[in-house]
Motif scaffolding. Structure first.
Motif: not given
Length: 242
Positions: A161-182
């Motif tokens: 995502l950082k490579q595709k959208y470098p302007e975001l300066n994305l960090q892991s903490q700025e992502c939300l995961a949607i999961e169904d298993t431990p």
């Protein structure tokens, strides 16, 4: 801190196909003159990559699983999965998937997908469901050598995502995961992400212990409230095991 990207799991979050996977794995084991999965093995496989599952199943049966042999089994399973999906008149997508994707896009958040399924299976479903255009970044089981609960898939998704959208300066903490298993929840947490647990595969109370948010159905997720939490304080996701 703000929410910038939402990362979906695939099996158990977008499509209700766990029973198909379990059936196909059993069929391949029988074809290889091996015992089908035990109940405990079926439970342990949820949320993990096909490669990791086959590795463990072969080891449990005293069969040496070389990389070449594993790749052959995965290829056979993928071909069988395509045939099973093509038999279905309507894909068993979970209610609320399309609406949630629309919400994510309407809020100018980036979308990604992190799964242990192999790319051929993921792309087949996404194209047939007309969802492929929304997921510019996909990390599939054949992109990494590890499996959830290891965080590598989520970390690779952030990197892409950082490579595709470098302007975001994305960090892991700025992502939300949607999961169904431990296993998936633990992987996202170890990648320093906050997690929504959707009770499609495990009971609500089991997921609630280790998720930042837990919902019975995707339709219950209030993305606006989640965004508010991100904007109010720095997320501090814990690596709580389910």
């Amino acid at each position: 801190m703000s929410l910038k990207a939402v990362l979906f799991d695939f099996n158990g979050v977008i499509i209700n196909d766990e029973s198909i996977h379990l059936q196909l794995i059993d069929e391949i084991l029988v074809q290889e003159n091996l015992q089908p999965q035990k109940v405990s093995e079926r439970q342990a496989s949820l949320g993990r990559s096909d490669r990791a599952c086959f590795q463990e199943l072969l080891a449990n049966r005293g069969r040496v699983g070389t990389e070449e042999y594993l790749t052959q089994l995965l290829h056979r399973k993928a071909q069988a999965y395509v045939l099973e999906i093509e038999k279905l008149e309507k894909l068993p997508l979970y209610p609320g998937v399309e609406d949630l994707i629309y919400q994510v896009r309407s809020r100018n958040l980036k979308l990604g997908l992190v799964s242990g399924a192999i790319r051929q299976e993921i792309e087949l479903v996404l194209h047939r469901a007309k969802l492929a255009e929304h997921f510019k970044v996909i990390v599939a089981g054949d992109d990494i050598t590890t499996s959830k609960p290891k965080p590598d898939g989520y970390l690779l998704a952030v990197s892409r995502l950082k490579q595709k959208y470098p302007e975001l300066n994305l960090q892991s903490q700025e992502c939300l995961a949607i999961e169904d298993t431990p296993a998936g929840i633990q992987a996202a947490k170890q990648a320093q992400m906050q997690v929504v647990g959707v009770a499609n595969t495990y009971p609500f109370h089991m997921l609630q212990r280790c998720c930042n948010w837990t919902v019975d159905y995707l339709t219950d997720l209030e993305l606006e409230r989640v965004q508010e939490v991100y904007s109010q304080k720095q997320p501090q996701p814990s690596v709580t095991e389910c």
